[in-house]
Design a protein around this motif. Sequence first.
Motif, PDB file in Angstrom:
ATOM      1  N   GLN A  51      18.153 -35.448  -4.379  1.00 52.45           N
ATOM      2  CA  GLN A  51      18.153 -34.361  -3.407  1.00 52.45           C
ATOM      3  C   GLN A  51      17.653 -33.077  -4.019  1.00 52.45           C
ATOM      4  O   GLN A  51      16.867 -32.340  -3.402  1.00 52.45           O
ATOM      5  N   GLU A  52      18.051 -32.826  -5.272  1.00 50.69           N
ATOM      6  CA  GLU A  52      17.587 -31.613  -5.940  1.00 50.69           C
ATOM      7  C   GLU A  52      16.074 -31.648  -6.155  1.00 50.69           C
ATOM      8  O   GLU A  52      15.387 -30.649  -5.914  1.00 50.69           O
ATOM      9  N   ALA A  53      15.619 -32.804  -6.608  1.00 53.96           N
ATOM     10  CA  ALA A  53      14.143 -32.922  -6.849  1.00 53.96           C
ATOM     11  C   ALA A  53      13.362 -32.802  -5.557  1.00 53.96           C
ATOM     12  O   ALA A  53      12.286 -32.182  -5.503  1.00 53.96           O
ATOM     13  N   ALA A  54      13.924 -33.374  -4.448  1.00 57.12           N
ATOM     14  CA  ALA A  54      13.231 -33.291  -3.153  1.00 57.12           C
ATOM     15  C   ALA A  54      13.161 -31.868  -2.674  1.00 57.12           C
ATOM     16  O   ALA A  54      12.152 -31.398  -2.141  1.00 57.12           O
ATOM     17  N   ASN A  55      14.331 -31.141  -2.845  1.00 55.51           N
ATOM     18  CA  ASN A  55      14.349 -29.735  -2.447  1.00 55.51           C
ATOM     19  C   ASN A  55      13.319 -28.931  -3.245  1.00 55.51           C
ATOM     20  O   ASN A  55      12.643 -28.047  -2.713  1.00 55.51           O
ATOM     21  N   GLU A  56      13.271 -29.274  -4.543  1.00 56.37           N
ATOM     22  CA  GLU A  56      12.295 -28.564  -5.398  1.00 56.37           C
ATOM     23  C   GLU A  56      10.873 -28.845  -4.922  1.00 56.37           C
ATOM     24  O   GLU A  56      10.029 -27.931  -4.844  1.00 56.37           O
ATOM     25  N   LEU A  57      10.595 -30.134  -4.569  1.00 57.69           N
ATOM     26  CA  LEU A  57       9.235 -30.498  -4.070  1.00 57.69           C
ATOM     27  C   LEU A  57       8.949 -29.806  -2.743  1.00 57.69           C
ATOM     28  O   LEU A  57       7.817 -29.353  -2.497  1.00 57.69           O
ATOM     29  N   ASP A  58       9.968 -29.699  -1.899  1.00 55.87           N
ATOM     30  CA  ASP A  58       9.791 -29.024  -0.607  1.00 55.87           C
ATOM     31  C   ASP A  58       9.419 -27.564  -0.806  1.00 55.87           C
ATOM     32  O   ASP A  58       8.567 -27.033  -0.109  1.00 55.87           O
TER      33      ASP A  58
END
Length: 481
Positions: free
Chosen positions: A458-465
């Motif tokens: 979730q953290e990595a996805a948020n960062e990618l977003d």
Amino acid sequence: MKIFAVLVLSVLGLSVTGFAQQSKIDSLLKSLPAVGDPLRRIDQLNDIATYYTRTSVQEAEKTVRESILRAREAHYKKGLADALKIAGVIYYIRSEYTVAIEYYYQSLKLYEELKDFAGEAKILHNLALIFNLNKEYEQAYKFARRSIELKRKLGDSLGVANSLLSVTDYYTHTGKYSQALEAGQTALERYKGLHDEIGISHALLQIGEVYARQKDFPTATAFYKQGLQQAQRIEDYLQIAASYKKFGELFLAGEQYDSACHYLRATIAVAHRHDIRREEVEAMRFLATCFEKTGSLDSALYYTRALAAIEQEIFGRQSKEQIATIQVIYEFEKKEQELGFQKRIVRRQYIAIAGVSLILILAIMLGYKFYGLNKSNADAKETLLKLNREINQMNENLESMVHERTEEIAAKNQRLLEYAFFTAHEVRGPLARILGLVELAKIQELRHEHEEIILRLQEAANELDEVIRIINRKLESTKRI
């Protein structure tokens, strides 16, 4: 004795029938002074000369010379062509073939100019006769065929028959006897159908000669007799002399020398009386041969010398006539040349006047044009200056626009480079972590750590977003530029 009787009857026949021919000439001569129209008078002189060719060549020559002179003075081409043709016939009878050919060719040229196909066909026929006598058979055949073609187009049945006799003569001299007889018989039938007694006489003698060449003397004799009788009825002295000569030649070939000498002497008598030199010369030649065969060498020598004298006379007269003919032609052509020269001078004057007029018209047009050009020169100059200023202004604006556009393109290029760098580095980090965590989640032994892995995903996805949002903002700012 039998031969002597035939000769006596022949002479009596000539004396009786001669009046009919002469009466035609007398009638034409009597009415001649009353002919007022110069052209009709020339035509009548030609008719008289034509009749004289059968009775008196000397009178025919006098008449035709007057006709030629009058026709040239009146510029009457048709009458001149007819007169020249008759002159050719006269010299043909005298065996002066070179002069005859000259007259024929002059006549032929005039007929061609007049598009008189009938006259042209007759001249071609007469030329064929001469070339046959000169043993130029191929040339004679060509003239005869051309004559026949023209006469058939004109529907001249009599003319076709006359030319067929020339073709018969060609076939006879080239040894094609069956073709010669066919052509001769065709001509004879045409003459009989047209009731042309002169033609019948000619055809009979021509057919007789074909049989004589084949040494069928009885048949040849029969045709010669018929031809002689026909010639006597119509007072055709040329054919009478030719018939006597044919008999003499036939008897000479059959070695009947007494009969040959009688007929040849009769030929000379008739030919000399009527100035038919061709038959006279040939008869003398055969007669000299006849006396030589019989051993009468003195008589043979006499006729040989007489023959040489006549041939010399013919040659001399022919030379004189050639000179006279050339002089007449020269004078005629000289007048034509003078007339042509005057016409050329007048034509040149007309051309010069037209040229000067054209030059004057062009000069006026050019002057008016130059005046108009001079008047509009100042306006044109001002217009050009104005256009030049506008072009300079456009050049300055264009340079400014080019500079601005260049800076804009450079800024866009810089932003594109930044975007490429950002996407190459910032997007790759979060994406790589997500992919790694997904692989860890697949491992069964790490079930107790799934919650931590999901949290990190979730953290990595948020960062990618967040990175994608930054990219979008950059794109929006680039569009505004």
